[in-house]
Design a protein around this motif. Sequence first.
Motif, PDB file in Angstrom:
ATOM      1  N   PRO A   1       3.232  18.013  21.462  1.00 20.29           N
ATOM      2  CA  PRO A   1       4.203  17.997  20.499  1.00 20.29           C
ATOM      3  C   PRO A   1       3.316  17.263  19.227  1.00 20.29           C
ATOM      4  CG  PRO A   1       4.983  16.496  22.208  1.00 20.29           C
ATOM      5  CD  PRO A   1       3.455  17.171  22.589  1.00 20.29           C
ATOM      6  N   LEU A   2       4.197  17.711  18.053  1.00 19.29           N
ATOM      7  CA  LEU A   2       3.742  17.367  16.585  1.00 19.29           C
ATOM      8  C   LEU A   2       3.901  15.881  16.452  1.00 19.29           C
ATOM      9  CD1 LEU A   2       4.851  20.468  14.285  1.00 19.29           C
ATOM     10  CD2 LEU A   2       2.395  19.780  15.109  1.00 19.29           C
ATOM     11  N   ASP A   3       2.951  15.166  16.273  1.00 21.12           N
ATOM     12  CA  ASP A   3       3.331  13.608  15.851  1.00 21.12           C
ATOM     13  C   ASP A   3       3.682  13.288  14.533  1.00 21.12           C
ATOM     14  OD1 ASP A   3       1.874  13.031  18.235  1.00 21.12           O
ATOM     15  OD2 ASP A   3      -0.026  12.999  17.418  1.00 21.12           O
ATOM     16  N   ALA A   4       4.662  12.427  14.727  1.00 26.83           N
ATOM     17  CA  ALA A   4       5.152  11.767  13.467  1.00 26.83           C
ATOM     18  C   ALA A   4       4.167  11.032  12.778  1.00 26.83           C
ATOM     19  CB  ALA A   4       6.218  10.736  13.546  1.00 26.83           C
ATOM     20  N   THR A   5       3.513  11.283  11.577  1.00 28.22           N
ATOM     21  CA  THR A   5       1.987  10.766  11.100  1.00 28.22           C
ATOM     22  C   THR A   5       2.309  10.077   9.744  1.00 28.22           C
ATOM     23  OG1 THR A   5       0.883  12.316  12.559  1.00 28.22           O
ATOM     24  CG2 THR A   5      -0.282  11.519  10.909  1.00 28.22           C
ATOM     25  N   ALA A   6       1.406   9.078   9.531  1.00 24.10           N
ATOM     26  CA  ALA A   6       1.258   8.549   8.182  1.00 24.10           C
ATOM     27  C   ALA A   6      -0.011   8.456   7.894  1.00 24.10           C
ATOM     28  CB  ALA A   6       1.815   7.107   8.154  1.00 24.10           C
ATOM     29  N   PHE A   7      -0.573   9.157   6.710  1.00 25.82           N
ATOM     30  CA  PHE A   7      -1.948   8.729   6.159  1.00 25.82           C
ATOM     31  C   PHE A   7      -2.169   7.956   5.050  1.00 25.82           C
ATOM     32  CE2 PHE A   7      -1.006  13.321   7.578  1.00 25.82           C
ATOM     33  CZ  PHE A   7      -1.909  13.753   8.279  1.00 25.82           C
TER      34      PHE A   7
ATOM     35  N   THR B   1       4.477   1.974   1.150  1.00 26.53           N
ATOM     36  CA  THR B   1       5.619   2.713   0.439  1.00 26.53           C
ATOM     37  C   THR B   1       5.137   4.160   0.554  1.00 26.53           C
ATOM     38  OG1 THR B   1       6.090   0.815  -1.144  1.00 26.53           O
ATOM     39  CG2 THR B   1       6.617   3.117  -1.637  1.00 26.53           C
ATOM     40  N   ILE B   2       6.240   4.929   0.982  1.00 23.43           N
ATOM     41  CA  ILE B   2       6.010   6.423   1.093  1.00 23.43           C
ATOM     42  C   ILE B   2       5.972   6.983  -0.332  1.00 23.43           C
ATOM     43  CG2 ILE B   2       6.974   8.610   2.032  1.00 23.43           C
ATOM     44  CD1 ILE B   2       8.453   6.667   4.152  1.00 23.43           C
ATOM     45  N   VAL B   3       4.847   7.745  -0.734  1.00 13.88           N
ATOM     46  CA  VAL B   3       4.872   8.417  -2.084  1.00 13.88           C
ATOM     47  C   VAL B   3       4.826   9.888  -1.794  1.00 13.88           C
ATOM     48  CG1 VAL B   3       3.803   6.404  -3.166  1.00 13.88           C
ATOM     49  CG2 VAL B   3       2.319   8.138  -2.087  1.00 13.88           C
ATOM     50  N   GLY B   4       4.657  10.570  -0.579  1.00 20.31           N
ATOM     51  CA  GLY B   4       4.656  11.862  -0.526  1.00 20.31           C
ATOM     52  C   GLY B   4       5.184  12.200   1.003  1.00 20.31           C
ATOM     53  N   VAL B   5       5.639  13.447   0.900  1.00 16.22           N
ATOM     54  CA  VAL B   5       5.915  14.211   2.435  1.00 16.22           C
ATOM     55  C   VAL B   5       5.137  15.518   2.491  1.00 16.22           C
ATOM     56  CG1 VAL B   5       7.796  14.799   4.003  1.00 16.22           C
ATOM     57  CG2 VAL B   5       8.096  12.932   2.562  1.00 16.22           C
ATOM     58  N   VAL B   6       4.477  15.596   3.638  1.00 15.68           N
ATOM     59  CA  VAL B   6       3.799  16.944   3.743  1.00 15.68           C
ATOM     60  C   VAL B   6       4.267  17.498   5.045  1.00 15.68           C
ATOM     61  CG1 VAL B   6       1.556  16.286   2.149  1.00 15.68           C
ATOM     62  CG2 VAL B   6       1.714  15.818   4.970  1.00 15.68           C
ATOM     63  N   ALA B   7       3.983  18.927   5.005  1.00 17.93           N
ATOM     64  CA  ALA B   7       4.307  19.829   6.051  1.00 17.93           C
ATOM     65  C   ALA B   7       3.537  19.342   7.257  1.00 17.93           C
ATOM     66  CB  ALA B   7       4.291  21.327   5.854  1.00 17.93           C
ATOM     67  N   ASP B   8       4.024  19.469   8.417  1.00 15.52           N
ATOM     68  CA  ASP B   8       3.417  18.910   9.768  1.00 15.52           C
ATOM     69  C   ASP B   8       2.059  19.775   9.839  1.00 15.52           C
ATOM     70  OD1 ASP B   8       5.178  16.968  10.939  1.00 15.52           O
ATOM     71  OD2 ASP B   8       6.559  18.632  11.371  1.00 15.52           O
TER      72      ASP B   8
ATOM     73  N   MET C   1       0.856  -1.235   0.016  1.00 18.29           N
ATOM     74  CA  MET C   1       0.010   0.202  -0.043  1.00 18.29           C
ATOM     75  C   MET C   1       0.866   1.342   0.020  1.00 18.29           C
ATOM     76  SD  MET C   1      -1.368   0.133   3.941  1.00 18.29           S
ATOM     77  CE  MET C   1      -1.899   1.590   4.147  1.00 18.29           C
ATOM     78  N   THR C   2       0.284   2.378  -0.149  1.00 15.28           N
ATOM     79  CA  THR C   2       1.124   3.666  -0.466  1.00 15.28           C
ATOM     80  C   THR C   2       0.462   4.465   0.997  1.00 15.28           C
ATOM     81  OG1 THR C   2      -0.473   4.599  -1.720  1.00 15.28           O
ATOM     82  CG2 THR C   2       1.508   3.587  -2.707  1.00 15.28           C
ATOM     83  N   ILE C   3       1.610   5.240   1.437  1.00 13.51           N
ATOM     84  CA  ILE C   3       1.147   6.446   2.334  1.00 13.51           C
ATOM     85  C   ILE C   3       1.870   7.629   1.896  1.00 13.51           C
ATOM     86  CG2 ILE C   3       0.929   4.666   4.390  1.00 13.51           C
ATOM     87  CD1 ILE C   3       3.599   5.083   5.153  1.00 13.51           C
ATOM     88  N   VAL C   4       1.340   8.710   2.621  1.00 15.17           N
ATOM     89  CA  VAL C   4       2.020  10.123   2.838  1.00 15.17           C
ATOM     90  C   VAL C   4       2.482  10.292   4.383  1.00 15.17           C
ATOM     91  CG1 VAL C   4       1.630  12.770   2.405  1.00 15.17           C
ATOM     92  CG2 VAL C   4       0.791  10.836   0.782  1.00 15.17           C
ATOM     93  N   VAL C   5       3.604  10.801   4.597  1.00 14.52           N
ATOM     94  CA  VAL C   5       3.991  11.103   5.904  1.00 14.52           C
ATOM     95  C   VAL C   5       4.282  12.461   6.144  1.00 14.52           C
ATOM     96  CG1 VAL C   5       4.970   8.869   6.002  1.00 14.52           C
ATOM     97  CG2 VAL C   5       6.491  10.741   5.333  1.00 14.52           C
ATOM     98  N   THR C   6       4.449  12.838   7.316  1.00  7.96           N
ATOM     99  CA  THR C   6       4.537  14.156   7.798  1.00  7.96           C
ATOM    100  C   THR C   6       6.049  14.425   7.984  1.00  7.96           C
ATOM    101  OG1 THR C   6       3.984  13.807  10.095  1.00  7.96           O
ATOM    102  CG2 THR C   6       2.187  14.470   8.851  1.00  7.96           C
ATOM    103  N   ALA C   7       6.507  15.571   8.020  1.00  9.01           N
ATOM    104  CA  ALA C   7       7.970  15.978   8.155  1.00  9.01           C
ATOM    105  C   ALA C   7       8.454  15.434   9.443  1.00  9.01           C
ATOM    106  CB  ALA C   7       8.128  17.548   8.114  1.00  9.01           C
ATOM    107  N   SER C   8       7.779  15.592  10.437  1.00  6.06           N
ATOM    108  CA  SER C   8       8.020  14.909  11.883  1.00  6.06           C
ATOM    109  C   SER C   8       8.651  13.467  11.775  1.00  6.06           C
ATOM    110  CB  SER C   8       7.031  15.070  12.821  1.00  6.06           C
ATOM    111  OG  SER C   8       7.076  16.532  13.005  1.00  6.06           O
ATOM    112  N   ALA C   9       8.056  12.653  10.784  1.00  6.97           N
ATOM    113  CA  ALA C   9       8.243  11.316  10.761  1.00  6.97           C
ATOM    114  C   ALA C   9       9.896  11.070  10.104  1.00  6.97           C
ATOM    115  CB  ALA C   9       7.090  10.663   9.857  1.00  6.97           C
ATOM    116  N   LEU C  10      10.371  11.887   9.485  1.00  7.22           N
ATOM    117  CA  LEU C  10      11.646  11.872   8.672  1.00  7.22           C
ATOM    118  C   LEU C  10      12.709  11.474   9.624  1.00  7.22           C
ATOM    119  CD1 LEU C  10      12.001  15.060   6.339  1.00  7.22           C
ATOM    120  CD2 LEU C  10      10.959  12.744   5.785  1.00  7.22           C
TER     121      LEU C  10
END
Length: 830
Positions: A640-646, A624-631, A584-593
Amino acid sequence: MSAMWRNYLTTGARALLKNRTYAVITVFGLALGLAAAMLIMLFVRDQLSYDRAVPSGSDVYQLQETFVALRNGEDATQQSTPYATGPAMVKDFPQVVAATYLQNTSMIALERGQPLRTEVSLVGPAYFTVFPQRFLRGEAATALRDANSLVVDATRAKTLFGTTDAVGRTLTVLKRDQQISYRVTAVVADAPRNSHNQASIFALFTADRLSPGEDANWGWTNGYNYVRLRPGTDIAPINAQMQAWADRNAPKETVDGKLVRQAENAKFRLIALPDIHLSGACCGPAGNGMSWTTITTFSILAVLILFMACVNFTNLATARASQRAREVALRKVLGASRRQLVTQFLVESLIVATMATVVGLGLVELGLPWLRQFLDAGIPLHYVGADGILWPAIGLTLLVGLVGGLYPAFYLTRFQPAQVLKANRSAADTPGSGRLRNALVVCQFAISIGLIAATAIVFAQMRHTVSADPGFRREGIIQVANMTRAQVTPSIAALEQEIGRVKGVEQVALTSIAMNTPMRSSTSLVQPGRPADSIGVYRVGYGFFETMGMRLLAGRTLSRSRALDDATMIDDPEASQRLFERGMTIVVTASALPKLGVASPAAAIGKTVGLGISGFNDIAQPATIVGVVADPRFRGVREPLDATAFYHTDANLSFLTVRFADPDPAAVMTRVGLAWKRVVPNVPFEAQFADDAAAELYQADQALGTMFAGFALLAVLIGCLGLFGLAAFTAERRTKEIGIRKVLGARTRDIVRLLVWQFSKPVLIANIIAWPLGYWAMRNWLNGFDDRIALTPLPFILAGALALVIAIVTVAGHATRVARAKPITALRYE
C-alpha cells in the motif's frame, strides 16, 4: 506365477504396439504432465526447506511488525523492527533464552590495496547462541569478543585470504581518513543456500552505531530482532500479549493532553524461523521472501496439470479398452476370471505410467536448468536421499497408473461375452462409460479455460506493474548511494557541485528514500480532536521534489530561501527545543489527506500537526503543511502507498538523486562516476538508474508470472493432446454411421458439423463452470496488489472462445478425413 505376469507384460506391450498413435499420445501427454508436476514439486519443496537446517530452529523466532489500517484499510508487514524491541522482549518474557539484533550494512574494505564495498552483518553478542554455526576455526564463545572482531565463512575466507585458516588475519576498513583493522577470530561453514539471511561476514553490533535517541525509538526500523525461546514454548500466548507489551514499553508523547505511544498503528508478532521465508513479510535480510499464496497457487497448478494428464489417460484408456470387447469376451469364454482381466488392465496402465515417468524424468533433467536460471534459484535435484525425487516419482507412477487404469479395469471388464459375440462386434461400451468421458472432457475444458483466462490476467497485471504511474518521472534518474559514509559526508557539498556540472545532468538532490530502497521510517501523527495515528516520515534535501519530477497538487515545496523549511537542528539535542518553539514545515502526500481529515489537497495547506520526530521532547514536534504532492511509489505495487511527510535536513541523507537528459544514459553514468572519483576516490561509486531499480523490484513477480503462464499453457497443451486422441477415437468409432449418413445424402460439411458439435457442447458447459470459479480465484489474487487492473469478463470470454476454436480445429481434421471417405469403405469397416 512368473509366467502369468510375463503374459500380462507381453499382452500389454503388444496392445501398445498395435496402436502406436494411442501409445505416443498417452505416453507423451502423461510424461509432460508428470514432468511439469515434478518440476513444480521441486520448486515448492525448495521453498519449504528454508531455514530448516538450523539446530533447534523451531525454537528461534523473528519479531515482525505490521502497520495496520494504511490506505484503504490495508496492512503491511515487514521483517525489520525497532532496535528497542529486542531488549524489551528480554525484559518482559522469561521464555526468551537469548536475543540478538542483526543489521546488514556495507563497509569499504581494502582488498589487494583497492577500496571495495564489502557486505557485513552486524550482530549482537548472542548471535551464535540464537543461530548455532559449525565453526571450522575458532570458537563461538570468543568469536565476537570486541568491536574489532570479525567472523567469516569459508568461501569469504578463501576470497579474502586464500585459505580457510584465516584466524588472526586482518581486514582493513576505511573510516573517514583512518584505516581500521578488523581481526578474524573465527571461520564458520557457509550458510545453506536456502537461508533467509545469506550473511558471510559478521561483526559485533555496538550502540555507537545507533543514531541519537534510536536506542529507545519505536518508530525507527533499520534491523532485525531474533529470539530463542525455551524448548516447547507455546508461541500463541506470547503473541496474544504483544499488543499490551507494546503499549507498555513504547515511549509515549503528550499531545493535546493525551498520551500517544510511538508506532501507534503497529502490531508485533513472533514468526518461527522456518516460516519466515513464506511469511509474506517484506524487506528481509536477503530481500523479500516468498508467500504461502504463491506456494499454494503453484501446488494447485501442479495438481491441475496432473489431473489433466490423468483425464487424458483415463479417457483414452476407456476408449481403447472399449475397442477390445471381443478380446475380453473371448478371454472370459476361455476361462479368464474378472480378477485376471482387472489385473491385465492395471498392468497395462502401469506400463504406460512407467514409460511416461521415465520420459518425464528426462524432461525434468532438461527443464530444470532453465527453471533454475529463470528463477535465479539453485533448486537441487537428487534421486535418492531425504530430498530425493525417486520415491515421489515412483509414487506418482503408481498413483497415475492406478487412477488411469481403475475404470477400464473394473467397469470395462463387465462385458457380457454372449452379447458381444452374438452381435459380432469388436467394440462395445459399457453403460455409463460415454457419460464418464463427457464429464471428464468438460472438467478438462473448464480447467483449460480457467488457466487461459488466468494467464491473460497475470500478464495484464504484470504489464500494468511495469507501466503503472509511479507518481514521479522515473526515467532519467540516477540514484547514487553511499552518501552517509563517514568518508563522504565532509565532501557532500563538493560532490553535489561536481556532479551537477557533469554534461547532461540537470538537477541533483539528496534524500533518505529512493526507488526500491530498504529505508522505512514512521512516526506518530497527532492532531487535536482526532485519534492518534501514524505516518511515514522521510528527510529530503532542497530540490528533491523538482529533481524527482513529483507532481505538486497544492501549496509549494521546501525551499532554501525560507528559514522555517530547514529542520536540520532537529539532530542537535540543544537546538531541538528552539525548533519546537518556532515550528517546522512539511510536504505530505495525497494518501495522508484522509488521516488529516481533509477532503482536498488545498484544504491541507496551513494545517499544523504534531510529529514524533524530535526524540528530545515529551510532546510531538509542531509541523505546518506547506505542500501536497501526488503519491510516489518507491516500492512494489503489492505494498500500500504510505501516507508520508517529507521535511528538510542536511543530515543522514543516504542517496543523491541525479536528474539527467541525454540520449546515452550509460555515458552519463560513466561521467557521474568519474566526478565521484575526483571527490572521494577511496569510496566505491555505487549507483543505478531508477528504472533498473524498479525492474529489480518487479523481477521476482515477473519471473513467477511467466513461470505460471508457461505451466498453464503446458496444461492446455496436454488437454489438446487428449482431445486429439479422443477425437480420432470418436471419428473411428462412427465410421459406419458416417457411411450410412452419406448414402442417405449427408454432405461433408454436415458430417463435420455433426462431429464438431459433439465436442463443442462440453466447451459451452465448461464455460459455465470455469467463469465463476476463475473470477473468484483471480479476484483474490489481484487483491494482493495495491495497484491492480480492473477485473472484467473479457479475459473469460476470450478464453472460452479460444477453447472453442481449439476444440473445433482439433476435431475438424479428423472429421473432414472421415467425412471424405467413400461410403463403401465406411460400410465395410467392420
